[in-house]
Write a protein that holds these residues in place. Structure first.
Motif, PDB file in Angstrom:
ATOM      1  N   ASN A 178      -1.783  15.436  10.229  1.00 22.51           N
ATOM      2  CA  ASN A 178      -1.322  16.614  10.957  1.00 22.51           C
ATOM      3  C   ASN A 178      -2.052  17.845  10.428  1.00 22.51           C
ATOM      4  O   ASN A 178      -2.997  17.724   9.658  1.00 22.51           O
ATOM      5  N   THR A 179      -1.625  19.019  10.838  1.00 27.83           N
ATOM      6  CA  THR A 179      -2.323  20.249  10.430  1.00 27.83           C
ATOM      7  C   THR A 179      -2.087  20.586   8.968  1.00 27.83           C
ATOM      8  O   THR A 179      -2.810  21.400   8.388  1.00 27.83           O
ATOM      9  N   THR A 180      -1.095  19.975   8.350  1.00 24.32           N
ATOM     10  CA  THR A 180      -0.743  20.283   6.963  1.00 24.32           C
ATOM     11  C   THR A 180      -1.437  19.355   5.965  1.00 24.32           C
ATOM     12  O   THR A 180      -1.804  19.765   4.871  1.00 24.32           O
ATOM     13  N   PHE A 181      -1.591  18.096   6.327  1.00 25.14           N
ATOM     14  CA  PHE A 181      -2.198  17.131   5.403  1.00 25.14           C
ATOM     15  C   PHE A 181      -2.916  16.026   6.168  1.00 25.14           C
ATOM     16  O   PHE A 181      -2.682  15.825   7.363  1.00 25.14           O
ATOM     17  N   THR A 182      -3.798  15.343   5.454  1.00 24.59           N
ATOM     18  CA  THR A 182      -4.452  14.145   5.976  1.00 24.59           C
ATOM     19  C   THR A 182      -3.684  12.944   5.464  1.00 24.59           C
ATOM     20  O   THR A 182      -3.443  12.814   4.266  1.00 24.59           O
ATOM     21  N   GLY A 183      -3.269  12.067   6.370  1.00 26.91           N
ATOM     22  CA  GLY A 183      -2.479  10.910   5.977  1.00 26.91           C
ATOM     23  C   GLY A 183      -3.295   9.893   5.191  1.00 26.91           C
ATOM     24  O   GLY A 183      -4.504  10.049   4.983  1.00 26.91           O
ATOM     25  N   GLU A 184      -2.642   8.830   4.772  1.00 28.24           N
ATOM     26  CA  GLU A 184      -3.277   7.814   3.938  1.00 28.24           C
ATOM     27  C   GLU A 184      -3.965   6.719   4.747  1.00 28.24           C
ATOM     28  O   GLU A 184      -4.649   5.864   4.197  1.00 28.24           O
ATOM     29  N   LYS A 185      -3.810   6.756   6.058  1.00 29.15           N
ATOM     30  CA  LYS A 185      -4.334   5.679   6.890  1.00 29.15           C
ATOM     31  C   LYS A 185      -5.859   5.602   6.868  1.00 29.15           C
ATOM     32  O   LYS A 185      -6.435   4.532   7.084  1.00 29.15           O
ATOM     33  N   LEU A 237       7.836  13.680   2.635  1.00 25.19           N
ATOM     34  CA  LEU A 237       7.521  14.730   3.601  1.00 25.19           C
ATOM     35  C   LEU A 237       6.016  14.909   3.770  1.00 25.19           C
ATOM     36  O   LEU A 237       5.577  15.655   4.636  1.00 25.19           O
ATOM     37  N   THR A 238       5.254  14.209   2.945  1.00 26.20           N
ATOM     38  CA  THR A 238       3.806  14.354   2.988  1.00 26.20           C
ATOM     39  C   THR A 238       3.144  13.054   2.554  1.00 26.20           C
ATOM     40  O   THR A 238       3.825  12.092   2.181  1.00 26.20           O
ATOM     41  N   ALA A 239       1.814  13.038   2.627  1.00 26.21           N
ATOM     42  CA  ALA A 239       1.034  11.866   2.220  1.00 26.21           C
ATOM     43  C   ALA A 239       0.007  12.304   1.173  1.00 26.21           C
ATOM     44  O   ALA A 239      -0.176  13.489   0.922  1.00 26.21           O
ATOM     45  N   ASN A 240      -0.667  11.330   0.578  1.00 25.13           N
ATOM     46  CA  ASN A 240      -1.616  11.644  -0.491  1.00 25.13           C
ATOM     47  C   ASN A 240      -2.840  10.732  -0.372  1.00 25.13           C
ATOM     48  O   ASN A 240      -2.896   9.660  -0.976  1.00 25.13           O
ATOM     49  N   ILE A 241      -3.826  11.172   0.399  1.00 25.92           N
ATOM     50  CA  ILE A 241      -5.011  10.345   0.622  1.00 25.92           C
ATOM     51  C   ILE A 241      -5.835  10.190  -0.653  1.00 25.92           C
ATOM     52  O   ILE A 241      -6.451   9.150  -0.895  1.00 25.92           O
ATOM     53  N   THR A 242      -5.826  11.204  -1.505  1.00 21.50           N
ATOM     54  CA  THR A 242      -6.570  11.123  -2.768  1.00 21.50           C
ATOM     55  C   THR A 242      -6.021  10.012  -3.647  1.00 21.50           C
ATOM     56  O   THR A 242      -6.768   9.192  -4.192  1.00 21.50           O
ATOM     57  N   ALA A 243      -4.692   9.964  -3.782  1.00 19.59           N
ATOM     58  CA  ALA A 243      -4.063   8.913  -4.586  1.00 19.59           C
ATOM     59  C   ALA A 243      -4.284   7.540  -3.971  1.00 19.59           C
ATOM     60  O   ALA A 243      -4.463   6.545  -4.683  1.00 19.59           O
ATOM     61  N   ALA A 244      -4.304   7.472  -2.636  1.00 21.73           N
ATOM     62  CA  ALA A 244      -4.540   6.192  -1.967  1.00 21.73           C
ATOM     63  C   ALA A 244      -5.932   5.664  -2.305  1.00 21.73           C
ATOM     64  O   ALA A 244      -6.127   4.459  -2.512  1.00 21.73           O
ATOM     65  N   HIS A 274       0.817  -1.205   0.000  1.00 24.97           N
ATOM     66  CA  HIS A 274       0.000   0.000   0.000  1.00 24.97           C
ATOM     67  C   HIS A 274       0.861   1.269   0.000  1.00 24.97           C
ATOM     68  O   HIS A 274       0.394   2.318  -0.441  1.00 24.97           O
ATOM     69  N   ASP A 275       2.067   1.144   0.474  1.00 22.25           N
ATOM     70  CA  ASP A 275       2.989   2.281   0.398  1.00 22.25           C
ATOM     71  C   ASP A 275       3.415   2.526  -1.047  1.00 22.25           C
ATOM     72  O   ASP A 275       3.334   3.647  -1.563  1.00 22.25           O
ATOM     73  N   CYS A 276       3.837   1.479  -1.725  1.00 23.24           N
ATOM     74  CA  CYS A 276       4.414   1.622  -3.060  1.00 23.24           C
ATOM     75  C   CYS A 276       3.398   2.049  -4.112  1.00 23.24           C
ATOM     76  O   CYS A 276       3.763   2.669  -5.110  1.00 23.24           O
ATOM     77  N   PHE A 277       2.128   1.739  -3.916  1.00 26.13           N
ATOM     78  CA  PHE A 277       1.109   2.079  -4.911  1.00 26.13           C
ATOM     79  C   PHE A 277       0.693   3.553  -4.863  1.00 26.13           C
ATOM     80  O   PHE A 277      -0.057   4.012  -5.711  1.00 26.13           O
ATOM     81  N   VAL A 278       1.182   4.283  -3.861  1.00 26.71           N
ATOM     82  CA  VAL A 278       0.830   5.704  -3.737  1.00 26.71           C
ATOM     83  C   VAL A 278       2.105   6.540  -3.781  1.00 26.71           C
ATOM     84  O   VAL A 278       2.886   6.556  -2.821  1.00 26.71           O
ATOM     85  N   ASN A 279       2.352   7.182  -4.888  1.00 23.76           N
ATOM     86  CA  ASN A 279       3.538   8.034  -5.061  1.00 23.76           C
ATOM     87  C   ASN A 279       4.856   7.286  -4.885  1.00 23.76           C
ATOM     88  O   ASN A 279       5.881   7.891  -4.569  1.00 23.76           O
ATOM     89  N   GLY A 280       4.832   5.977  -5.055  1.00 23.43           N
ATOM     90  CA  GLY A 280       6.062   5.199  -4.947  1.00 23.43           C
ATOM     91  C   GLY A 280       6.355   4.754  -3.525  1.00 23.43           C
ATOM     92  O   GLY A 280       5.654   5.104  -2.572  1.00 23.43           O
ATOM     93  N   CYS A 281       7.422   3.974  -3.374  1.00 20.71           N
ATOM     94  CA  CYS A 281       7.793   3.403  -2.070  1.00 20.71           C
ATOM     95  C   CYS A 281       8.529   4.460  -1.250  1.00 20.71           C
ATOM     96  O   CYS A 281       9.763   4.531  -1.263  1.00 20.71           O
ATOM     97  N   ASP A 282       7.765   5.259  -0.512  1.00 25.48           N
ATOM     98  CA  ASP A 282       8.359   6.411   0.166  1.00 25.48           C
ATOM     99  C   ASP A 282       7.969   6.526   1.636  1.00 25.48           C
ATOM    100  O   ASP A 282       8.215   7.556   2.275  1.00 25.48           O
TER     101      ASP A 282
END
Length: 329
Positions: A93-100, A162-169, A77-85
């Motif tokens: 956090n206050t900046t973004f919503t994580g992928e969890k 440095l960030t996550a991408n819930i939309t891509a997840a 599930h890590d690798c399918f969203v913006n690569g293995c990062d």
């Protein structure tokens, strides 16, 4: 008679020029190595990394066998969203919503605490050296091997996002309800082939799924064994019992083997997306081959995992090395 060493001026100049060229070549090779993954990336900076991760994985599986499949799934599930990062590990956090909390991850992904324990041990020995993304890649391999599956050399050197991408997840992680067309699209979008799709789906030979995940299949899917459907309905009613667990592999959900493919041949794939891999023409010969030839499945699964681990890694000065896998600095 005293010995003396003597260089003529031309030969001395040649020596100096050659020496400089060697140095330049050596530094350029080091720089090149820093810009690609390699199996010996931590050879000098943290030689204990493989032992620390392996011991943590084995300990976690001994505490709860499900942890093996959960660690493998985290890497997927890590690798399918913006690569293995390592983005899948980040808390909101206050900046973004994580992928969890993405639909394919929410109330589904586990073993974050196991990652925390292993990372803390790495930080004691090699502070700010080993990335969380690499930790997941190693832990996935060690989980498969400890549960009886194949092994492979893990390429390392990834850095953490440095960030996550819930939309891509929500878009790119394959769903349990996906049909074969969507599955092919999900895998192709990250550079994985149709054969990779079939072989990597074999990861479902270990682990469990909640009633909410397979309920639509047993009440709405006609491509299912009647006896299998009835058995599952007795455990997973149309309403309630959402957290009842069922092995993805009917007989050996804690052992990495090829029974997953044998289940598909008799329409006993637990998830709709699993059964879609069989009766899809092009995939059928591969499924039958894997069901008969365990070694073939192991080889192709290992190749697929290496290929998946190469998806868009952050390298060199990109991203960071997190101290805590849940938090970007």
């Amino acid at each position: 008679m005293a010995l003396s060493f003597y260089y003529s001026m031309p030969s001395f100049k040649c020596f100096i020029v050659s020496y400089i060229l060697v140095l330049i070549f050596s530094f350029s090779n080091v720089e090149a190595r820093q810009k690609e993954l390699s199996t010996d990336f931590y050879y000098y900076s943290c030689p204990q990394v493989l032992d620390i991760v392996r011991d943590g994985v084995v300990e976690a599986i001994k505490n709860e066998t499900r942890n093996g499949a959960s660690l493998l799934r985290l890497h997927f599930h890590d690798c399918f969203v913006n690569g293995c990062d390592g983005s899948v590990l980040l808390d909101d956090n206050t900046t973004f919503t994580g992928e969890k909390t993405a639909f394919p991850n929410n109330n589904s992904l586990r073993a974050f605490d196991v990652v925390d324990v292993i990372k803390a041990r790495l930080e004691k020995v090699c502070p700010l050296v080993v990335s969380c993304a690499d930790l997941l890649a190693i832990a996935a391999r060690d989980s498969v091997f400890h549960l009886g599956g194949p092994t492979w050399e893990v390429k390392l050197g990834r850095r953490d996002s440095l960030t996550a991408n819930i939309t891509a997840a929500n878009i790119f992680i394959p769903s349990p309800s996906s049909n074969i067309t969507v599955l092919k699209s999900n895998f192709a979008s990250v550079g994985l082939s149709f054969k990779d799709l079939v072989s990597l789906s074999g990861a479902h030979t270990i682990g469990y799924a909640r009633c909410t995940t397979f309920r639509p299949r047993i009440y709405n899917d006609g491509n299912i064994s009647p006896s299998f459907k009835d058995s599952l309905r007795s455990k997973c009613p149309q309403v309630g019992s959402d957290d009842v667990l069922q092995g993805l592999d009917l007989k050996t959900p804690s052992h990495f083997d090829n029974l997953y493919y044998k289940n598909l041949l008799t329409k006993k794939g637990l998830l709709h997306s699993d059964q879609e891999i069989y009766n899809s023409n092009k995939a059928d010969p591969i499924v039958r081959k894997f069901s008969r030839d365990l070694s073939k499945f192991y080889r192709d699964f290992a190749k697929g995992m290496i290929k998946m681990g190469d998806i868009s890694p952050l390298l060199d000065n990109q991203g960071e090395i997190r101290q805590n896998c849940r938090v970007a600095r």
